[in-house]
Design a protein around this motif. Sequence first.
Motif, PDB file in Angstrom:
ATOM      1  N   LEU A 117       0.819  -1.220   0.000  1.00 45.45           N
ATOM      2  CA  LEU A 117       0.000   0.000   0.000  1.00 45.45           C
ATOM      3  C   LEU A 117       0.849   1.266   0.000  1.00 45.45           C
ATOM      4  O   LEU A 117       0.465   2.283  -0.585  1.00 45.45           O
ATOM      5  CB  LEU A 117      -0.942  -0.003   1.217  1.00 45.45           C
ATOM      6  N   ARG A 118       2.005   1.200   0.651  1.00 46.24           N
ATOM      7  CA  ARG A 118       2.881   2.379   0.658  1.00 46.24           C
ATOM      8  C   ARG A 118       3.305   2.713  -0.774  1.00 46.24           C
ATOM      9  O   ARG A 118       3.261   3.885  -1.193  1.00 46.24           O
ATOM     10  CB  ARG A 118       4.109   2.104   1.522  1.00 46.24           C
ATOM     11  N   GLN A 119       3.695   1.703  -1.539  1.00 48.05           N
ATOM     12  CA  GLN A 119       4.084   1.944  -2.926  1.00 48.05           C
ATOM     13  C   GLN A 119       2.922   2.491  -3.745  1.00 48.05           C
ATOM     14  O   GLN A 119       3.100   3.378  -4.588  1.00 48.05           O
ATOM     15  CB  GLN A 119       4.599   0.646  -3.548  1.00 48.05           C
ATOM     16  N   LEU A 120       1.724   1.968  -3.493  1.00 46.08           N
ATOM     17  CA  LEU A 120       0.554   2.458  -4.226  1.00 46.08           C
ATOM     18  C   LEU A 120       0.252   3.919  -3.874  1.00 46.08           C
ATOM     19  O   LEU A 120      -0.151   4.704  -4.744  1.00 46.08           O
ATOM     20  CB  LEU A 120      -0.665   1.586  -3.932  1.00 46.08           C
ATOM     21  N   ARG A 121       0.431   4.287  -2.603  1.00 40.84           N
ATOM     22  CA  ARG A 121       0.225   5.690  -2.217  1.00 40.84           C
ATOM     23  C   ARG A 121       1.242   6.588  -2.913  1.00 40.84           C
ATOM     24  O   ARG A 121       0.902   7.667  -3.399  1.00 40.84           O
ATOM     25  CB  ARG A 121       0.330   5.837  -0.701  1.00 40.84           C
ATOM     26  N   PRO A 138      -7.006   1.226 -10.964  1.00 39.92           N
ATOM     27  CA  PRO A 138      -6.922   0.128  -9.992  1.00 39.92           C
ATOM     28  C   PRO A 138      -6.185   0.524  -8.716  1.00 39.92           C
ATOM     29  O   PRO A 138      -6.540   0.062  -7.625  1.00 39.92           O
ATOM     30  CB  PRO A 138      -6.166  -0.966 -10.755  1.00 39.92           C
ATOM     31  N   ALA A 139      -5.155   1.347  -8.845  1.00 40.31           N
ATOM     32  CA  ALA A 139      -4.414   1.777  -7.653  1.00 40.31           C
ATOM     33  C   ALA A 139      -5.319   2.589  -6.728  1.00 40.31           C
ATOM     34  O   ALA A 139      -5.305   2.407  -5.504  1.00 40.31           O
ATOM     35  CB  ALA A 139      -3.196   2.592  -8.059  1.00 40.31           C
ATOM     36  N   ARG A 140      -6.093   3.483  -7.293  1.00 41.70           N
ATOM     37  CA  ARG A 140      -7.012   4.286  -6.483  1.00 41.70           C
ATOM     38  C   ARG A 140      -8.076   3.403  -5.834  1.00 41.70           C
ATOM     39  O   ARG A 140      -8.454   3.623  -4.679  1.00 41.70           O
ATOM     40  CB  ARG A 140      -7.653   5.372  -7.344  1.00 41.70           C
ATOM     41  N   GLU A 141      -8.567   2.422  -6.574  1.00 39.14           N
ATOM     42  CA  GLU A 141      -9.564   1.515  -6.010  1.00 39.14           C
ATOM     43  C   GLU A 141      -8.971   0.704  -4.850  1.00 39.14           C
ATOM     44  O   GLU A 141      -9.630   0.501  -3.823  1.00 39.14           O
ATOM     45  CB  GLU A 141     -10.078   0.561  -7.099  1.00 39.14           C
ATOM     46  N   ALA A 154      -8.692   2.963  -1.880  1.00 35.67           N
ATOM     47  CA  ALA A 154     -10.021   3.196  -1.300  1.00 35.67           C
ATOM     48  C   ALA A 154     -10.489   1.975  -0.523  1.00 35.67           C
ATOM     49  O   ALA A 154     -11.083   2.098   0.554  1.00 35.67           O
ATOM     50  CB  ALA A 154     -11.017   3.544  -2.406  1.00 35.67           C
ATOM     51  N   ALA A 155     -10.231   0.779  -1.053  1.00 34.33           N
ATOM     52  CA  ALA A 155     -10.617  -0.451  -0.350  1.00 34.33           C
ATOM     53  C   ALA A 155      -9.862  -0.580   0.967  1.00 34.33           C
ATOM     54  O   ALA A 155     -10.422  -0.983   1.988  1.00 34.33           O
ATOM     55  CB  ALA A 155     -10.358  -1.669  -1.239  1.00 34.33           C
ATOM     56  N   ALA A 156      -8.576  -0.238   0.952  1.00 34.33           N
ATOM     57  CA  ALA A 156      -7.789  -0.295   2.182  1.00 34.33           C
ATOM     58  C   ALA A 156      -8.330   0.680   3.220  1.00 34.33           C
ATOM     59  O   ALA A 156      -8.364   0.379   4.418  1.00 34.33           O
ATOM     60  CB  ALA A 156      -6.324   0.020   1.878  1.00 34.33           C
ATOM     61  N   GLU A 157      -8.770   1.841   2.764  1.00 35.98           N
ATOM     62  CA  GLU A 157      -9.341   2.818   3.696  1.00 35.98           C
ATOM     63  C   GLU A 157     -10.647   2.305   4.291  1.00 35.98           C
ATOM     64  O   GLU A 157     -10.946   2.538   5.467  1.00 35.98           O
ATOM     65  CB  GLU A 157      -9.580   4.142   2.971  1.00 35.98           C
TER      66      GLU A 157
END
Length: 291
Positions: free
Chosen positions: A3-7, A67-70, A73-76
């Motif tokens: 998730l850090r990389q995706l952020r 997909p990264a934003r999704e 959002a799912a992690a949140e």
Amino acid sequence: MDLRQLRYFNALAETLNFHRAAERLHISQPPLTVAIRKLEEDLGVALFERDPRGVRLTTAGLAAVAPAREALAAAEKVREAVRQGAAGLRGRLSIGFIGSAIGELLPRIVSPFRHAYPEVELALEEMNSVEIVRAIAARRLDVGLVRLPVMDSAPVAIDVIETDELVAVLPASDVLAGRKTLDLGALADRSFIIYSPVSVLHATIRLACHRAGFTPRVAQEAVQVQTILSLVEAGLGVALIPGRSARFAGEGVRIVTLSDPVPIAMGIARADEPSVLARNFVRTALACENA
């Protein structure tokens, strides 16, 4: 990929500038550069094109944005669900209740609880009081509405949430039906419709009759108060029921107050160390009683 990389990827994809993306992430620029390079190495494809004029998303990078934003959002949503669960705002609450609680007490508690905690799933199960406290002690139930006193030594905590008195129920044709009050001993020669032994009221009624100087002659036993009222209306005997249940009485019966009151009570049971969901439900129940 984490998730850090995706952020980091998302921040850079939105700003297209390493310096501004690092500021948004509250980090310095070198760790961001290293993280993006590592992400591209893991994926085996370039996500950004770098040149002196700035940064641009590659075709692969563009495909990854949504997909990264999704995923973020799912992690949140997971974080929020965990937070709500820890606060007792989300989850599943199993509730045991005795039959006489369903007419008034249970709705009186459940309605404000659902209003305050709409994301909590309620699983309701009708049982007798002893079964309820044993299920709570075994962690098969979270809370329960029981008739007091509970004839069991299971290690649970119980608070009184409703007090009441027994009243006499007579067929309308009975010569005593017109009285406003009567001594319980006046019913000594009558046949009784009594709660079955699974109910705490069975022992309570027998004890009350014993104190009045007689042993009730039992014509029929029943579990539900509606059944007891119907049998009295049919002329099969008299009965003692909680005063709050008198509202279910039909036109063919009469409710008479006992001159020597027999107090009874309802309680809410939970484990000695209840879950936050159970604590919230108990708090709501006690607030309803004190309102």
